[in-house]
Enzyme design. Structure first.
Site, PDB file in Angstrom:
ATOM      1  N   THR A 129     -66.599  34.745  34.460  1.00 11.99           N
ATOM      2  CA  THR A 129     -67.200  33.507  33.947  1.00 11.99           C
ATOM      3  C   THR A 129     -68.687  33.416  34.300  1.00 11.99           C
ATOM      4  O   THR A 129     -69.095  33.788  35.397  1.00 11.99           O
ATOM      5  CB  THR A 129     -66.449  32.308  34.547  1.00 11.99           C
ATOM      6  OG1 THR A 129     -65.059  32.493  34.304  1.00 11.99           O
ATOM      7  CG2 THR A 129     -66.894  30.992  33.931  1.00 11.99           C
ATOM      8  N   PRO A 131     -72.365  30.746  33.783  1.00 14.52           N
ATOM      9  CA  PRO A 131     -72.669  29.324  33.562  1.00 14.52           C
ATOM     10  C   PRO A 131     -72.557  28.930  32.087  1.00 14.52           C
ATOM     11  O   PRO A 131     -72.102  27.841  31.763  1.00 14.52           O
ATOM     12  CB  PRO A 131     -74.115  29.193  34.068  1.00 14.52           C
ATOM     13  CG  PRO A 131     -74.257  30.291  35.084  1.00 14.52           C
ATOM     14  CD  PRO A 131     -73.388  31.423  34.610  1.00 14.52           C
ATOM     15  N   GLY A 134     -67.125  30.755  29.397  1.00  8.09           N
ATOM     16  CA  GLY A 134     -65.914  30.979  30.181  1.00  8.09           C
ATOM     17  C   GLY A 134     -64.832  31.497  29.251  1.00  8.09           C
ATOM     18  O   GLY A 134     -64.456  32.669  29.284  1.00  8.09           O
ATOM     19  N   THR A 161     -63.782  32.777  42.534  1.00  7.08           N
ATOM     20  CA  THR A 161     -62.849  32.625  43.654  1.00  7.08           C
ATOM     21  C   THR A 161     -63.098  33.756  44.667  1.00  7.08           C
ATOM     22  O   THR A 161     -63.318  34.895  44.262  1.00  7.08           O
ATOM     23  CB  THR A 161     -61.397  32.686  43.124  1.00  7.08           C
ATOM     24  OG1 THR A 161     -61.252  31.654  42.153  1.00  7.08           O
ATOM     25  CG2 THR A 161     -60.382  32.501  44.224  1.00  7.08           C
ATOM     26  N   PRO A 243     -51.950  39.567  31.622  1.00  7.92           N
ATOM     27  CA  PRO A 243     -50.562  39.084  31.744  1.00  7.92           C
ATOM     28  C   PRO A 243     -50.116  38.929  33.201  1.00  7.92           C
ATOM     29  O   PRO A 243     -49.489  37.925  33.555  1.00  7.92           O
ATOM     30  CB  PRO A 243     -49.753  40.154  31.010  1.00  7.92           C
ATOM     31  CG  PRO A 243     -50.700  40.672  29.974  1.00  7.92           C
ATOM     32  CD  PRO A 243     -52.055  40.660  30.646  1.00  7.92           C
ATOM     33  N   GLU A 245     -52.077  38.391  35.791  1.00  6.54           N
ATOM     34  CA  GLU A 245     -52.830  37.253  36.344  1.00  6.54           C
ATOM     35  C   GLU A 245     -52.168  35.942  35.907  1.00  6.54           C
ATOM     36  O   GLU A 245     -51.974  35.026  36.711  1.00  6.54           O
ATOM     37  CB  GLU A 245     -54.282  37.310  35.848  1.00  6.54           C
ATOM     38  CG  GLU A 245     -55.031  36.017  36.114  1.00  6.54           C
ATOM     39  CD  GLU A 245     -56.549  36.099  35.903  1.00  6.54           C
ATOM     40  OE1 GLU A 245     -57.061  37.200  35.640  1.00  6.54           O
ATOM     41  OE2 GLU A 245     -57.205  35.057  36.018  1.00  6.54           O
ATOM     42  N   GLY A 343     -48.942   4.421  48.250  1.00  7.13           N
ATOM     43  CA  GLY A 343     -50.291   4.609  48.812  1.00  7.13           C
ATOM     44  C   GLY A 343     -50.407   5.842  49.680  1.00  7.13           C
ATOM     45  O   GLY A 343     -51.465   6.493  49.722  1.00  7.13           O
ATOM     46  N   ASN A 369     -55.484  26.404  29.114  1.00  4.25           N
ATOM     47  CA  ASN A 369     -54.180  26.363  28.435  1.00  4.25           C
ATOM     48  C   ASN A 369     -54.309  26.372  26.912  1.00  4.25           C
ATOM     49  O   ASN A 369     -53.441  26.890  26.211  1.00  4.25           O
ATOM     50  CB  ASN A 369     -53.362  25.167  28.935  1.00  4.25           C
ATOM     51  CG  ASN A 369     -52.740  25.474  30.298  1.00  4.25           C
ATOM     52  OD1 ASN A 369     -53.010  26.528  30.885  1.00  4.25           O
ATOM     53  ND2 ASN A 369     -51.918  24.573  30.805  1.00  4.25           N
ATOM     54  N   GLU A 370     -55.425  25.846  26.415  1.00  6.59           N
ATOM     55  CA  GLU A 370     -55.629  25.888  24.958  1.00  6.59           C
ATOM     56  C   GLU A 370     -55.747  27.340  24.483  1.00  6.59           C
ATOM     57  O   GLU A 370     -55.270  27.695  23.398  1.00  6.59           O
ATOM     58  CB  GLU A 370     -56.896  25.111  24.561  1.00  6.59           C
ATOM     59  CG  GLU A 370     -56.811  23.606  24.758  1.00  6.59           C
ATOM     60  CD  GLU A 370     -57.030  23.168  26.211  1.00  6.59           C
ATOM     61  OE1 GLU A 370     -57.289  24.032  27.086  1.00  6.59           O
ATOM     62  OE2 GLU A 370     -56.938  21.957  26.479  1.00  6.59           O
TER      63      GLU A 370
HETATM   64  C1  LIG Z   1     -61.579  26.687  40.960  1.00  9.69           C
HETATM   65  C2  LIG Z   1     -61.917  27.695  39.907  1.00  9.69           C
HETATM   66  C3  LIG Z   1     -61.768  29.057  40.174  1.00  9.69           C
HETATM   67  C4  LIG Z   1     -62.126  29.998  39.230  1.00  9.69           C
HETATM   68  N1  LIG Z   1     -62.071  31.328  39.549  1.00  9.69           N
HETATM   69  C5  LIG Z   1     -62.616  32.237  38.703  1.00  9.69           C
HETATM   70  C6  LIG Z   1     -62.767  33.596  39.079  1.00  9.69           C
HETATM   71  O1  LIG Z   1     -62.371  34.004  40.191  1.00  9.69           O
HETATM   72  N2  LIG Z   1     -63.353  34.452  38.214  1.00  9.69           N
HETATM   73  C7  LIG Z   1     -63.805  34.058  36.987  1.00  9.69           C
HETATM   74  O2  LIG Z   1     -64.325  34.877  36.264  1.00  9.69           O
HETATM   75  N3  LIG Z   1     -63.677  32.774  36.593  1.00  9.69           N
HETATM   76  C8  LIG Z   1     -63.103  31.856  37.418  1.00  9.69           C
HETATM   77  N4  LIG Z   1     -62.994  30.543  37.040  1.00  9.69           N
HETATM   78  C9  LIG Z   1     -63.462  30.151  35.722  1.00  9.69           C
HETATM   79  C10 LIG Z   1     -62.350  29.795  34.751  1.00  9.69           C
HETATM   80  O3  LIG Z   1     -61.609  30.928  34.405  1.00  9.69           O
HETATM   81  C11 LIG Z   1     -63.023  29.112  33.558  1.00  9.69           C
HETATM   82  O4  LIG Z   1     -63.469  27.837  34.019  1.00  9.69           O
HETATM   83  C12 LIG Z   1     -62.090  28.959  32.386  1.00  9.69           C
HETATM   84  O5  LIG Z   1     -61.816  30.211  31.793  1.00  9.69           O
HETATM   85  C13 LIG Z   1     -62.672  28.041  31.317  1.00  9.69           C
HETATM   86  O6  LIG Z   1     -63.976  28.406  30.996  1.00  9.69           O
HETATM   87  P1  LIG Z   1     -65.156  27.321  30.998  1.00  9.69           P
HETATM   88  O7  LIG Z   1     -65.100  26.583  32.265  1.00  9.69           O
HETATM   89  O8  LIG Z   1     -66.417  27.981  30.615  1.00  9.69           O
HETATM   90  O9  LIG Z   1     -64.731  26.319  29.853  1.00  9.69           O
HETATM   91  P2  LIG Z   1     -65.148  26.426  28.314  1.00  9.69           P
HETATM   92  O10 LIG Z   1     -64.934  27.776  27.797  1.00  9.69           O
HETATM   93  O11 LIG Z   1     -66.463  25.786  28.150  1.00  9.69           O
HETATM   94  O12 LIG Z   1     -64.035  25.486  27.682  1.00  9.69           O
HETATM   95  C14 LIG Z   1     -63.964  24.086  27.984  1.00  9.69           C
HETATM   96  C15 LIG Z   1     -62.711  23.529  27.335  1.00  9.69           C
HETATM   97  O13 LIG Z   1     -62.844  23.648  25.924  1.00  9.69           O
HETATM   98  C16 LIG Z   1     -61.590  23.894  25.345  1.00  9.69           C
HETATM   99  N5  LIG Z   1     -61.648  25.143  24.571  1.00  9.69           N
HETATM  100  C17 LIG Z   1     -62.423  26.236  24.799  1.00  9.69           C
HETATM  101  N6  LIG Z   1     -62.181  27.176  23.892  1.00  9.69           N
HETATM  102  C18 LIG Z   1     -61.232  26.692  23.066  1.00  9.69           C
HETATM  103  C19 LIG Z   1     -60.542  27.194  21.897  1.00  9.69           C
HETATM  104  N7  LIG Z   1     -60.765  28.420  21.415  1.00  9.69           N
HETATM  105  N8  LIG Z   1     -59.633  26.403  21.319  1.00  9.69           N
HETATM  106  C20 LIG Z   1     -59.361  25.163  21.805  1.00  9.69           C
HETATM  107  N9  LIG Z   1     -59.965  24.637  22.885  1.00  9.69           N
HETATM  108  C21 LIG Z   1     -60.875  25.385  23.495  1.00  9.69           C
HETATM  109  C22 LIG Z   1     -60.568  23.956  26.486  1.00  9.69           C
HETATM  110  O14 LIG Z   1     -60.007  22.678  26.684  1.00  9.69           O
HETATM  111  C23 LIG Z   1     -61.428  24.299  27.677  1.00  9.69           C
HETATM  112  O15 LIG Z   1     -60.866  23.868  28.910  1.00  9.69           O
HETATM  113  C24 LIG Z   1     -62.585  29.576  37.955  1.00  9.69           C
HETATM  114  C25 LIG Z   1     -62.691  28.225  37.664  1.00  9.69           C
HETATM  115  C26 LIG Z   1     -62.384  27.281  38.617  1.00  9.69           C
HETATM  116  C27 LIG Z   1     -62.569  25.832  38.288  1.00  9.69           C
END
Ligand SMILES: Cc1cc2nc3c(=O)[nH]c(=O)nc-3n(C[C@H](O)[C@H](O)[C@H](O)COP(=O)(O)OP(=O)(O)OC[C@H]3O[C@@H](n4cnc5c(N)ncnc54)[C@H](O)[C@@H]3O)c2cc1C
Length: 382
Positions: A129, A131, A134, A161, A243, A245, A343, A369-370
């Site tokens: 991921t 900025p 994701g 993580t 799978p 993961e 509470g 999940n989407e």
């Molecule tokens: C505590 C924590 C630990 C993590 N650990 C790791 C790690 O170790 N390594 C790593 O690489 N990443 C890690 N992540 C990142 C995580 O995998 C991403 O946050 C996740 O994949 C979602 O990407 P994003 O945050 O960029 O959300 P975005 O891609 O911006 O998406 C935001 C929301 O938009 C919606 N959305 C996006 N695309 C679609 C679609 N095609 N169809 C419908 N809805 C959609 C979903 O609701 C999604 O939640 C971690 C995140 C957290 C919060």
């Protein structure tokens, strides 16, 4: 319904991991939750106990126990005693990062890294991921440009993580920025490489004991010998490993749900209101009966998925279904169980409060999940 998944050796492993948790983790866990990190020496202690990277072959310094049921035991036991944020780091190391080292490393890389991964001296992380992206991984912008004998890596990753503790970061980079999926490669970026910096330990809603960090790469010279597998195959490798993961996240979600149900049952049997126990209200019985049934169904499916994974038969769609359904369930269990604590359920000293906060992210990471539903939907020809 008796679980048919485990044999005596798994129960022995469970007993010794329980002892490890009681001695090394539970007495100090609340400190780690406050400090935002599990001390590195705990990984070394886990390594000495034989709880890290069990699947590494004996010839590479491991136990040669390529059996995901052992990984499952670790997650289950952590959740049973309410140390969810410790569980996240160790399952990331064992369930998520290790398969890449086992599948794609050269003999030289195996020799260099596997013994430390087993002993806990080398803590692992995986950085996909960024900025700006994701879910849409193919849009990543961290680049690795070839120069004589090494790559020059530039870019940044976030939400990683084990980000502070990690010694070996499997980093997804674009070796061909013109391409999307086919331009991605994986390389191991190591602690101490010049230009590799860690940002702050990010403050999260839950999972407080887990270090989650931003990583930045500024002209980091990564030797060619740190490339994992072949250039341009990174996306394929990610897809092949997801799978496991996703099943790991689903299994943790079920284990956490079982634990929350157990704590709640205990609580509602004791706590009284209006001259009767909370558990004797019909609403409590119905709530808990529904959740109990759903968790049983989830457990049965996840156990079957674990057998399929060990037999090499788990499909990406099955893993995606397990991930979205079990993590949704975890959210429902967390919220409805917390409600029955009143509470007290909102007080961090109660495990249910921490488990509720820890649960929220499981619907987001490992693929939102989407995205899981997209994978399943596509497999239905839609
Ligand atoms: C505590 C924590 C630990 C993590 N650990 C790791 C790690 O170790 N390594 C790593 O690489 N990443 C890690 N992540 C990142 C995580 O995998 C991403 O946050 C996740 O994949 C979602 O990407 P994003 O945050 O960029 O959300 P975005 O891609 O911006 O998406 C935001 C929301 O938009 C919606 N959305 C996006 N695309 C679609 C679609 N095609 N169809 C419908 N809805 C959609 C979903 O609701 C999604 O939640 C971690 C995140 C957290 C919060």
């Amino acid at each position: 319904m008796k679980r048919a998944l485990f044999e005596d050796l798994h129960e022995d492993f469970r007993a010794s991991f329980r002892t490890f948790l009681e001695r090394e983790v539970m007495p100090r866990y609340m400190d780690w939750e406050r400090e935002g990190i599990v001390p590195r020496e705990v990984y070394a202690a886990a390594g000495r106990g034989g709880f890290l990277a069990m699947a590494v072959p004996e010839t590479d310094g491991g136990a040669g126990a390529d059996d995901f049921r052992l990984n499952l035991v670790i997650g289950e036991e952590c959740h049973r005693v309410g140390v969810g944020s410790f569980s996240l780091g160790i399952t990331l190391h064992n369930d998520i990062c290790l398969p890449y080292f086992l599948s794609y490393c050269t003999p030289e890389q195996r020799e260099r890294w596997l013994p430390g991964i087993v002993s806990g001296e080398l803590i692992t992380a995986i950085a996909m991921t960024e900025p700006g992206i994701g879910s849409d991984l193919a849009g990543m912008s961290t680049t690795a440009r070839r120069e004589n004998g090494h790559y020059l890596v530039n870019g940044s990753k976030t939400f990683i993580t084990n980000g502070i503790n990690a010694d070996l970061v499997i980093t997804a980079v674009k070796t061909d920025p013109k391409e999307r999926h086919r331009g991605i490669s994986l390389m191991v970026i190591e602690r101490g490489m010049e230009g590799f910096e860690r940002g702050r330990n990010l403050e999260k809603v839950g999972q407080h004991g887990q270090d989650t960090a931003e990583l930045s790469f500024d002209d980091v010279r990564v030797p060619r010998e740190n490339l994992m597998g072949e250039e341009g195959k990174g996306f394929l490798y990610l897809v092949s490993n997801l799978p496991q993961e996703r099943l790991s996240i689903a299994a943790s979600a079920v284990a956490a749900s079982e634990a929350m149900l157990g704590w709640t049952l205990e609580y509602v049997r004791e706590r009284t209101a209006f001259g009767q126990t909370i558990g004797s209200f019909q609403n409590s019985r119905f709530e808990l009966a529904e959740l109990h049934g759903e968790v049983l169904i989830a457990r049965t499916f996840v156990d079957r998925c674990v057998q399929a994974l060990d037999a090499g038969e788990l499909t990406p769609e099955e893993a995606a279904s397990a991930k979205w359904w079990c993590t949704d369930l975890q959210g429902r269990v967390a919220d409805r169980c917390l409600q029955l604590f009143g509470g007290y359920g909102y007080m961090v000293e109660y495990p249910i409060a921490r488990a509720w906060a820890d649960a929220r992210v499981t619907r987001i990471y490992g693929g939102a999940n989407e995205i899981m539903k997209e994978i399943v939907g596509r497999s239905l020809g839609l």
